[in-house]
Design an enzyme around this catalytic site. Structure first.
Site, PDB file in Angstrom:
ATOM      1  N   LYS A 222       0.826  -1.212   0.000  1.00 19.31           N
ATOM      2  CA  LYS A 222       0.000   0.000   0.000  1.00 19.31           C
ATOM      3  C   LYS A 222       0.859   1.259   0.000  1.00 19.31           C
ATOM      4  O   LYS A 222       2.042   1.232   0.321  1.00 19.31           O
ATOM      5  CB  LYS A 222      -1.004  -0.041   1.152  1.00 19.31           C
ATOM      6  CG  LYS A 222      -2.142  -1.024   0.799  1.00 19.31           C
ATOM      7  CD  LYS A 222      -3.311  -0.991   1.726  1.00 19.31           C
ATOM      8  CE  LYS A 222      -4.385  -1.942   1.159  1.00 19.31           C
ATOM      9  NZ  LYS A 222      -5.382  -2.304   2.149  1.00 19.31           N
ATOM     10  N   ARG A 258      -3.006 -10.402   4.602  1.00 20.37           N
ATOM     11  CA  ARG A 258      -3.439 -10.472   3.197  1.00 20.37           C
ATOM     12  C   ARG A 258      -2.340  -9.840   2.349  1.00 20.37           C
ATOM     13  O   ARG A 258      -2.096  -8.643   2.466  1.00 20.37           O
ATOM     14  CB  ARG A 258      -4.762  -9.704   3.057  1.00 20.37           C
ATOM     15  CG  ARG A 258      -5.354  -9.694   1.669  1.00 20.37           C
ATOM     16  CD  ARG A 258      -6.645  -8.870   1.642  1.00 20.37           C
ATOM     17  NE  ARG A 258      -7.197  -8.829   0.304  1.00 20.37           N
ATOM     18  CZ  ARG A 258      -6.798  -7.971  -0.623  1.00 20.37           C
ATOM     19  NH1 ARG A 258      -5.869  -7.079  -0.367  1.00 20.37           N
ATOM     20  NH2 ARG A 258      -7.345  -8.001  -1.835  1.00 20.37           N
TER      21      ARG A 258
END
Ligand code: PMM
Length: 290
Positions: A222, A258
């Site tokens: 991210k 994840r």
């Protein structure tokens, strides 16, 4: 008629489970366009399982900041054939969707988990589906759709506010019939969160854990991790930071991570496990023996 499901993914040791990300999309921020054809998607899922993924999270709608909604029929055209093939190959599948009809179709095919980034807020039919199917359900902290979520990143104390909003969400889901032991919480890193918010949530995971549910973390590649590598570097250059976050999250007791890079994550988690295995027993009190 729903097929009988395999057991939900569970950690065999203290090590968190690894959820491998399979975005069957042309436009996800990191892997968009890489696996949006059937063969590449299936091959990538199988290789992630070989590398150590416990479950493969299949998504057809990008949730990158600014993304517009995708019609549900298009989402299903992307994910359903892939899920059918993965289940046929005995790959445990999680469906990453906000749409109850997509979740229902995936459950019918044999998916073992529903990962809903809206925590049941985007589709009023989702809570009932989860309640009736009894499936494992990831409830992510969410304040609104990707098109405008950056403007919603306003908190008094992000950890306290996210915790309270998740607590409220769980209460509503339980009223709808969802079993509390089926709920896995996710703070929703990057969803209506600045970098600083993400780091605060990670650093204070223990406060979310007091809600008593399993926790999943989705930090992989991210933007806030992109700030740790040179500007313009490919998103895969964020994998070492992702793996480090996974090991630190393991230390905080999370249930799962994840990630895109399964092999690097497994190495980090095995290192964390070995480190803990090597810990000396608690020192004895002075004068307690030899
Ligand atoms: N992030 C994305 C998509 N789905 N699901 C959960 N539970 N948690 C997340 O943080 C999350 C998610 C967006 O990232 P991607 O484009 O790499 O899939």
């Amino acid at each position: 008629m729903a097929r009988s499901r395999r057991a939900a993914p569970s950690a065999t040791s203290d090590r968190p489970i690894i959820m491998g990300i399979l975005n069957v999309t042309p436009d996800s921020f990191s892997d968009g366009g890489l696996y949006d054809n059937f063969d590449d998607a299936v091959d990538h899922a199988v290789s992630m399982v070989s590398a150590g993924a416990t479950v493969i999270d299949v998504g057809g709608e990008s949730t990158r900041p600014g993304a517009e909604r995708l019609p549900v029929d298009k989402e299903q055209a992307r994910v359903i054939p892939v899920i059918r093939e993965l289940v046929a190959r005995d790959v445990p599948v999680s469906i990453d969707t906000m749409n109850a009809s997509t979740a229902a179709a995936a459950i019918d095919l044999g998916a073992v988990l529903v990962n809903d980034v809206s925590g049941g807020l985007a589709d009023k039919d989702m809570p009932r589906l989860i309640a009736e199917s009894g499936i494992e359900y990831v409830v992510m902290h969410w304040r609104g759709h990707s098109a405008n979520m950056n403007s919603l990143a306003v908190y008094t104390d992000v950890v306290r506010d996210v915790r309270n909003e998740l607590k409220h969400r769980i209460a509503e889901l339980i009223v709808a019939g969802v079993r509390p032991d089926r709920v896995i919480l996710d703070p929703g890193l990057g969803f209506a969160k600045t970098s600083q918010h993400n780091w605060q949530l990670l650093g204070r995971l223990n406060e979310l854990a007091t809600l008593g549910h399993r926790i999943l973390i989705g930090a992989s590649r991210k933007r806030f991790l992109g700030e740790l590598v040179p500007e313009g570097a490919p998103t895969s250059d964020r994998d070492p930071a992702t793996a480090t976050v996974s090991a630190l999250a393991a230390e905080s007791g999370v249930w799962g991570v994840r990630v895109h890079d399964v092999a690097g994550t497994l190495a980090a988690l095995e290192t964390w496990e070995a480190w803990n295995g090597g810990r000396a027993p608690a020192p004895r009190a002075i004068g307690s023996g030899k």
